[in-house]
Motif scaffolding. Sequence first.
Motif, PDB file in Angstrom:
ATOM      1  N   UNK A  66      49.645  16.826  40.778  1.00  0.00           N
ATOM      2  CA  UNK A  66      48.351  16.290  41.268  1.00  0.00           C
ATOM      3  C   UNK A  66      47.497  17.279  41.825  1.00  0.00           C
ATOM      4  N   UNK A  67      48.018  18.430  42.239  1.00  0.00           N
ATOM      5  CA  UNK A  67      47.131  19.609  42.698  1.00  0.00           C
ATOM      6  C   UNK A  67      46.147  20.305  41.566  1.00  0.00           C
ATOM      7  N   UNK A  68      46.737  20.340  40.489  1.00  0.00           N
ATOM      8  CA  UNK A  68      45.840  21.099  39.201  1.00  0.00           C
ATOM      9  C   UNK A  68      44.831  19.772  38.795  1.00  0.00           C
ATOM     10  N   UNK A  69      45.452  18.656  38.821  1.00  0.00           N
ATOM     11  CA  UNK A  69      44.125  17.647  38.513  1.00  0.00           C
ATOM     12  C   UNK A  69      43.067  17.517  39.216  1.00  0.00           C
TER      13      UNK A  69
ATOM     14  N   UNK B 228      48.761  30.617  43.959  1.00  0.00           N
ATOM     15  CA  UNK B 228      47.967  29.908  45.076  1.00  0.00           C
ATOM     16  C   UNK B 228      48.605  28.617  45.244  1.00  0.00           C
ATOM     17  N   UNK B 229      48.385  27.774  45.995  1.00  0.00           N
ATOM     18  CA  UNK B 229      48.901  26.418  46.512  1.00  0.00           C
ATOM     19  C   UNK B 229      47.776  25.476  47.317  1.00  0.00           C
ATOM     20  N   UNK B 230      47.756  24.548  46.741  1.00  0.00           N
ATOM     21  CA  UNK B 230      46.686  23.539  47.587  1.00  0.00           C
ATOM     22  C   UNK B 230      47.351  22.995  48.870  1.00  0.00           C
ATOM     23  N   UNK B 231      46.505  22.747  49.842  1.00  0.00           N
ATOM     24  CA  UNK B 231      46.891  22.055  51.030  1.00  0.00           C
ATOM     25  C   UNK B 231      46.747  20.602  50.999  1.00  0.00           C
ATOM     26  N   UNK B 232      46.946  19.841  51.929  1.00  0.00           N
ATOM     27  CA  UNK B 232      46.750  18.379  51.674  1.00  0.00           C
ATOM     28  C   UNK B 232      45.241  17.967  51.487  1.00  0.00           C
ATOM     29  N   UNK B 233      44.292  18.908  51.840  1.00  0.00           N
ATOM     30  CA  UNK B 233      42.771  18.624  51.955  1.00  0.00           C
ATOM     31  C   UNK B 233      42.318  19.401  50.691  1.00  0.00           C
ATOM     32  N   UNK B 234      43.144  19.637  49.745  1.00  0.00           N
ATOM     33  CA  UNK B 234      42.984  19.969  48.310  1.00  0.00           C
ATOM     34  C   UNK B 234      42.151  21.553  48.583  1.00  0.00           C
ATOM     35  N   UNK B 235      42.433  22.371  49.242  1.00  0.00           N
ATOM     36  CA  UNK B 235      41.955  23.593  49.526  1.00  0.00           C
ATOM     37  C   UNK B 235      43.124  24.733  48.928  1.00  0.00           C
ATOM     38  N   UNK B 236      42.691  25.484  48.189  1.00  0.00           N
ATOM     39  CA  UNK B 236      43.681  26.397  47.612  1.00  0.00           C
ATOM     40  C   UNK B 236      43.970  27.596  48.620  1.00  0.00           C
ATOM     41  N   UNK B 237      45.451  27.892  48.829  1.00  0.00           N
ATOM     42  CA  UNK B 237      45.497  29.167  49.731  1.00  0.00           C
ATOM     43  C   UNK B 237      46.260  30.033  48.816  1.00  0.00           C
ATOM     44  N   UNK B 238      46.111  31.428  48.828  1.00  0.00           N
ATOM     45  CA  UNK B 238      46.962  32.581  48.192  1.00  0.00           C
ATOM     46  C   UNK B 238      48.161  32.706  48.765  1.00  0.00           C
ATOM     47  N   UNK B 239      49.170  32.391  48.049  1.00  0.00           N
ATOM     48  CA  UNK B 239      50.732  32.664  48.639  1.00  0.00           C
ATOM     49  C   UNK B 239      51.407  33.852  48.049  1.00  0.00           C
ATOM     50  N   UNK B 240      50.733  34.364  47.101  1.00  0.00           N
ATOM     51  CA  UNK B 240      51.455  35.468  46.409  1.00  0.00           C
ATOM     52  C   UNK B 240      50.604  36.495  45.795  1.00  0.00           C
ATOM     53  N   UNK B 241      50.787  37.586  46.253  1.00  0.00           N
ATOM     54  CA  UNK B 241      49.947  38.856  45.443  1.00  0.00           C
ATOM     55  C   UNK B 241      51.117  40.083  44.774  1.00  0.00           C
TER      56      UNK B 241
ATOM     57  N   UNK C 110      57.595  23.449  42.094  1.00  0.00           N
ATOM     58  CA  UNK C 110      57.131  22.216  41.659  1.00  0.00           C
ATOM     59  C   UNK C 110      55.707  22.048  41.999  1.00  0.00           C
ATOM     60  N   UNK C 111      55.066  22.529  43.159  1.00  0.00           N
ATOM     61  CA  UNK C 111      53.709  22.387  43.391  1.00  0.00           C
ATOM     62  C   UNK C 111      52.991  23.541  42.704  1.00  0.00           C
ATOM     63  N   UNK C 112      53.419  24.605  42.392  1.00  0.00           N
ATOM     64  CA  UNK C 112      52.695  25.412  41.511  1.00  0.00           C
ATOM     65  C   UNK C 112      52.416  25.516  40.247  1.00  0.00           C
TER      66      UNK C 112
ATOM     67  N   UNK D 263      36.917  19.783  41.816  1.00  0.00           N
ATOM     68  CA  UNK D 263      36.308  20.476  42.707  1.00  0.00           C
ATOM     69  C   UNK D 263      37.233  21.005  43.792  1.00  0.00           C
ATOM     70  N   UNK D 264      38.406  21.389  43.504  1.00  0.00           N
ATOM     71  CA  UNK D 264      39.277  22.013  44.630  1.00  0.00           C
ATOM     72  C   UNK D 264      38.904  23.181  44.782  1.00  0.00           C
TER      73      UNK D 264
END
Length: 481
Positions: A37-40, A84-97, A30-32, A45-46
């Motif tokens: 909210x993450x993508x908007x 990727x998935x954003x954290x609460x500070x709107x920084x994206x992290x790689x979760x799958x390759x 759901x987050x991905x 500038x995330x």
Amino acid sequence: MSLSLLTTILLTLIHTHLAMSFTVILPDSAQLEGPQPGSSMAKNGAKTDPQEQQAVYDIMRATGNSWATDIPDVCRGRWHGIECMPDKDNVYHVISLSFGALSDDTAFPTCDPTRSSISPSISKLPHLRTLFFYRCFSYNPQPIPSFLGQLGSDLQTLVLRENGHIGSIPHELGNLTRLKVLDLHKNNLNGSIPVSLGRISGLKSLDLSSNQLSGSIPNLTFPAVRVLDLSQNHLSGSIPNTLLSCNSLLKIDLSHNRLSGPSPNINGLEELILVDLSYNSFIGPFLSPLNNLNSLQSLILKGNPSMSATIPNNAFENLNNLIILVLSNMNLQGQIPESLGRLPKLRVLHLDRNRLNGSIPTSFSKLNGLSELRLNNNQLVGSIPFSREMIWRMRRKLRLNNNLGLCYDAKSGLGDDLDTLFDAGIGHCDKPKPVPLQHISTVDEGIIRSSTKSAASLHKLSLLSQIIQLSAVFLFTFCLF
Ligand SMILES: *[C@@H]1O[C@H](CO)[C@@H](O)[C@H](O)[C@H]1NC(C)=O
Ligand SMILES: *[C@@H]1O[C@H](CO)[C@@H](O)[C@H](O)[C@H]1NC(C)=O
Ligand SMILES: *[C@@H]1O[C@H](CO)[C@@H](O)[C@H](O)[C@H]1NC(C)=O
Ligand SMILES: *[C@@H]1O[C@H](CO)[C@@H](O)[C@H](O)[C@H]1NC(C)=O
């Protein structure tokens, strides 16, 4: 074995997995996906974590995918194979390759097979949950790097399938204690299975099949494991009792090894759907009891010639869902139990190449779903208890040849199916046997014909099952956890 049957079984497994996974996967996906909210916020500038971005560039370069280094933000310029998935500070992290051409629909970045490697920068992705390499290093054989053991504590899925990996399985992989899926299928791994893997207590699927692993299976316990596949290796010794207490197992495949010792008691593994212990050297008495295995659909024990046992009459009591039972070439003696005829869903039954004697139980006339029956190369006598309809349904998948005295009764009206019966390898009960010379040559031709054909269909089958297995892995890996 019929194609559709195998498909059914594998699909059933997949369906079971999907049902099981549903509650597990939902929060993350759901987050991905979708207008979250993450993508908007991404528009505002995330950015991908800069360290992770550099790590992804390194990993892509090492697999011959330098094009990726032109992408200014790897999480926002998403390609198939990166999530990727954003954290609460709107920084994206790689979760799958993921790498490798799995199918037309799922084209992950492919690897340059002649010079690819796994970059050590992979350990700079602390949020990684899934790492998937398929057919990546085949022409540049290399060991599985031990630094994979330093991957973050979020890693749940590690798939290194058909990559040509050599050497032994690094015991550091046992540090990945959060893994749910470990799949090292079809490499050239040797040495023994590391005891350290036993630390991965939440493992749901372990596939080490089609390697050259040797030694005995360590005393591993995986309370949550659903799929255990150690087939096609050189494993020896007996099955440790600890494995026989992994009572969440749906599938256990230990076929094509050098396992020995008494046939294991699997009756406590009540959720089992598929058991394959074929082509080993288990000894008798016969695998039993099995009366708790109400879900079992497929039991394959063929090619254990040292079993040398009789089948207890109640061996298959309560196996109301059994579809496939393959007990060929096990040196089985004595009579075929009457209770075999009371398996309501049985479709494939192979008892060929044993020393079974007596007659075919009359209960076999009630096997209304049976589409394949092999009783050839035994010491059976007497008239066959099948209706015309059954014989017509099985046709060439009925094999009765090379027994002591099986025949058909003229009064049963079976004479009209003479061709089929003759192909199956039997004649009329009242008449003396046909002249040996002619009979032998015809039967021989029949055997040659059917064995060529079955080799071809076996090949087709293995191709198909490969595809199905692959999609099973894919679904399992990406939809479940
Ligand atoms: C990984 O496991 C090995 C033993 O298998 C251990 O010696 C090593 O310290 C572990 N490394 C980390 C980073 O936990
Ligand atoms: C495993 O294979 C490698 C070569 O790929 C060889 O050097 C090594 O001795 C083998 N180890 C075992 C335990 O067989
Ligand atoms: C497994 O445990 C049994 C007894 O519980 C022991 O005899 C055997 O040596 C152990 N095997 C290994 C490989 O540790
Ligand atoms: C079947 O074989 C068993 C042992 O192999 C023997 O004891 C028994 O008498 C045989 N039965 C018949 C009907 O031939």
